[in-house]
Design an enzyme around this catalytic site. Structure first.
Site, mmCIF file in Angstrom:
data_model
loop_
_atom_site.group_PDB
_atom_site.id
_atom_site.type_symbol
_atom_site.label_atom_id
_atom_site.label_comp_id
_atom_site.label_asym_id
_atom_site.label_seq_id
_atom_site.Cartn_x
_atom_site.Cartn_y
_atom_site.Cartn_z
ATOM 1 N N CYS A 297 42.402 0.947 84.536
ATOM 2 C CA CYS A 297 43.509 0.583 83.844
ATOM 3 C C CYS A 297 44.875 1.260 84.697
ATOM 4 C CB CYS A 297 43.548 1.629 82.326
ATOM 5 S SG CYS A 297 42.112 1.217 81.439
ATOM 6 N N HIS B 239 50.582 8.113 80.341
ATOM 7 C CA HIS B 239 49.534 7.231 80.217
ATOM 8 C C HIS B 239 49.104 7.300 78.553
ATOM 9 C CE1 HIS B 239 46.255 4.761 81.357
ATOM 10 N NE2 HIS B 239 45.007 5.385 80.895
ATOM 11 N N GLU C 11 46.088 14.936 80.247
ATOM 12 C CA GLU C 11 47.533 14.617 80.759
ATOM 13 C C GLU C 11 48.448 15.618 80.554
ATOM 14 O OE1 GLU C 11 50.362 10.892 81.357
ATOM 15 O OE2 GLU C 11 48.929 10.715 79.746
ATOM 16 N N LYS D 145 51.732 3.199 74.450
ATOM 17 C CA LYS D 145 50.607 2.894 73.705
ATOM 18 C C LYS D 145 50.524 2.898 72.399
ATOM 19 C CE LYS D 145 47.956 2.914 77.952
ATOM 20 N NZ LYS D 145 48.948 3.650 78.903
ATOM 21 N N HIS E 124 46.223 -0.603 74.207
ATOM 22 C CA HIS E 124 46.057 -0.405 75.542
ATOM 23 C C HIS E 124 45.535 -1.450 76.315
ATOM 24 C CE1 HIS E 124 44.845 1.332 79.171
ATOM 25 N NE2 HIS E 124 44.180 2.336 78.889
ATOM 26 N N PHE F 255 39.318 4.187 84.460
ATOM 27 C CA PHE F 255 37.940 4.643 84.611
ATOM 28 C C PHE F 255 37.784 4.502 86.263
ATOM 29 C CE2 PHE F 255 35.787 2.877 80.433
ATOM 30 C CZ PHE F 255 36.648 4.020 79.865
#
Length: 432
Positions: free
Chosen positions: A184, A324, A335, A354, A359, A419
Site C-alpha cells: 500500500c 495513512h 500512526e 480514506k 483504501h 504490508f
C-alpha cells in the site's frame, strides 16, 4: 533509496555527494495531476468530493454473498471516454485507470508527448496486485471451460509492470520505465523514486504514481478472513472512519493517481503551471511483522525523520499531515503514536482521505500525494470523514473533521504504510 541507522547516519539522496547533502533535495515541481478515484474520474471532481467529506462506500453486487459485500468503486468510468485511443479488451482495469489518470496529468502539465524527447521521460508506477481482475476471470475460464477458453492476452493484461509499460507506449516515453511493489506504499514509493531520478539527471520528466483494482471476490474474501475489513453493513458510507473510536477496519477500494514531475528550473523555463514542490522523502522498513505495523511506530518515525532532513526542516516546520489512516484499530493507533512522539503537544493538522475514498491499496500513496499537493496549493485541509469520537487508547491528534479548514501551510507530509513493513513519507511545499 535513503537508508538510515538508529543514529541518523544515512546514505542515498539526502547524503549523496552528487546531490550535495541534507537539505539539498531541491526543487521538484509537480506540474500535472491526474486522478481516478471512487470520488470521481478527474482531479477536480475528486478534490471536491474529498473536501465535502462524504464517504463513497456502497453495497457492491460483485461481492454479494461474501463476508463483506460493500466497497468503494470508481463509478461512471468509461474507458473510451477517458482514455484516448483506448482498447478496453487489451488492458486490465488497473491499466485503464492509470492511462486515464496519466493523460489527465500530462494535459494538466501542458505537455505534448508528440513533441517531447521521449528518451528523457521516465514512467514509474506502483501497484500492489497488478491486473488481478484479468487473472481471476481467466483462471475461472480455465477451471470451468478448459485451456482453450483462456485469452492469449492474459499475461499482457495481468502482469503488474504492464500499466507502466502500456503507459510508456501511449506517451512515447523511452526513458526508464519501472514498477514499484511496496504494497500500500507502492504509489508513494514511485513518487519518491521519480524525485531521485530527476535529481540525478536520469530523466527530465517523470510520470509517477500508482494504480490498483483489488475489489475482487478473492481479495475481498482474503482481507475479510484476516479481519482487516469493516463489517459495518448497515451503513457502508460511514464504514471507513480513520482514527475514530468505533473504527473496525478499512473499506476495499480502487483507483489511480498520477503526477507529472519536473525540476523547477525546467518547469519555469517553459512557464508551466506548478501545483506544489516535492521537498523531500523518507523510506524505511519496520522489520517487524509481515502484515502488522510495529506498534511503537519506529519505522514510520524513521521515514518521517528522513523526509524532514532531506527537506531541510524540523518537526516544528510541519503545518499539516496527510495520514495513512486506514481505519483499522492497530494501524491508526500506531500512526497516532508515531505522530505524537515526533510532534508533541502542539501537533500539525491531520487529515485521512480514506474516510471518503476507502483504501485504494497500491494507488493510495499516489492519490494522497496528489491530494496533499492540492492541499498545499489551495491552503485548504479536507476533513476526515466519519469521525465522531476520539479513541481513548490512542495518542491525541489535531484532526480536521466536519468541514475543510483553511490554514497557512508551508510544509506538509503524506504518510504511506504497507504490508511487509514498508513506509514511505513525502514532503511538499507550496509552488513558490
Amino acid at each position: 533509496m535513503n537508508v538510515s541507522d538508529g543514529n541518523g547516519a544515512g546514505a542515498g539522496l539526502g547524503r549523496d555527494r552528487a546531490v550535495g547533502g541534507p537539505g539539498t533535495f531541491g526543487a521538484i515541481a509537480i506540474t500535472g495531476i491526474g486522478l481516478v478515484t471512487p470520488a470521481g474520474t478527474g482531479t477536480e471532481e475528486t478534490w471536491t468530493r474529498v473536501c465535502e467529506g462524504r464517504g463513497t462506500a456502497a453495497e457492491d453486487p460483485a461481492l454479494s454473498g461474501l463476508p463483506v459485500s460493500f466497497s468503494c468503486r470508481v463509478r461512471g468510468f468509461d474507458t473510451r471516454q477517458h482514455v484516448p485511443g483506448a482498447r478496453p479488451w487489451w488492458h486490465d482495469r488497473f491499466t485503464q485507470f492509470a492511462l486515464a489518470a496519466a493523460h489527465e496529468a500530462v494535459a494538466d502539465a501542458q505537455l505534448d508527448p508528440a513533441a517531447w524527447d521521449g528518451t528523457r521521460v521516465a514512467v514509474i508506477l506502483g501497484s500492489a496486485a497488478g491486473g488481478i481482475e484479468t487473472y481471476d476471470a481467466q483462471y475461472r475460464k480455465l477451471l470451468e471451460t478448459g485451456p482453450r477458453a483462456v485469452s492469449p492476452l492474459t499475461l499482457p493484461a495481468y502482469l503488474p509492470n504492464m500499466a507502466a509499460g502500456q503507459l510508456a507506449i501511449a506517451l512515447r516515453a523511452r526513458g526508464p520505465v519501472l514498477h514499484t511493489a511496496t504494497a500500500c506504499a507502492s504509489g508513494a514509493t514511485a513518487v519518491a523514486l521519480a524525485g531521485l531520478m530527476l535529481r540525478t539527471d536520469t530523466c527530465d520528466i517523470a510520470i509517477a504514481g500508482g494504480t490498483d483494482t483489488m475489489v475482487t471476490p478473492m481479495c475481498a474474501t482474503a482481507f475479510a478472513k484476516m479481519g482487516a475489513l469493516s463489517r459495518r453493513h448497515g451503513s457502508p458510507a460511514a464504514a471507513s472512519r480513520p482514527f475514530d473510536a468505533a473504527r473496525d477496519g478499512f473499506v476495499l477500494a480502487e483507483g489511480a493517481g498520477v503526477l507529472v514531475m519536473e525540476r523547477v528550473a525546467d518547469a519555469a523555463a517553459r512557464r508551466a503551471p506548478v501545483h506544489a514542490r516535492l521537498a523531500g522523502y523518507g523510506v524505511s522498513a519496520d522489520a517487524y511483522h509481515p502484515v502488522a505495523p510495529d506498534p511503537a511506530g519506529h519505522g514510520l518515525q524513521l521515514a518521517m525523520d528522513q523526509a524532514l532532513r532531506i527537506a531541510d526542516a524540523t518537526p516544528a516546520d510541519v503545518d499539516h499531515i496527510n495520514a495513512h489512516g486506514t481505519s483499522t484499530p492497530l494501524n491508526d493507533r500506531t500512526e497516532a503514536a508515531a505522530l505524537h512522539r515526533i510532534f508533541g503537544p502542539d501537533p500539525p493538522t491531520v487529515t485521512a482521505p480514506k474516510g471518503v475514498l476507502g483504501h485504494t491499496m497500491g494507488a493510495a500513496g499516489a492519490i494522497e500525494a496528489a491530494l496533499t499537493a492540492l492541499t498545499v496549493k489551495h491552503q485548504l485541509v479536507p476533513p476526515t470523514a466519519n469521525f465522531h469520537q476520539t479513541d481513548p487508547e490512542s495518542s491525541p491528534l489535531n484532526l480536521v473533521t466536519g468541514a475543510p479548514r483553511r490554514q497557512q501551510i508551508h510544509l506538509a507530509l503524506s504518510n504511506s504504510l504497507g504490508f511487509g513493513g514498508h513506509n514511505a513519507v513525502l514532503a511538499f511545499r507550496p509552488a513558490a
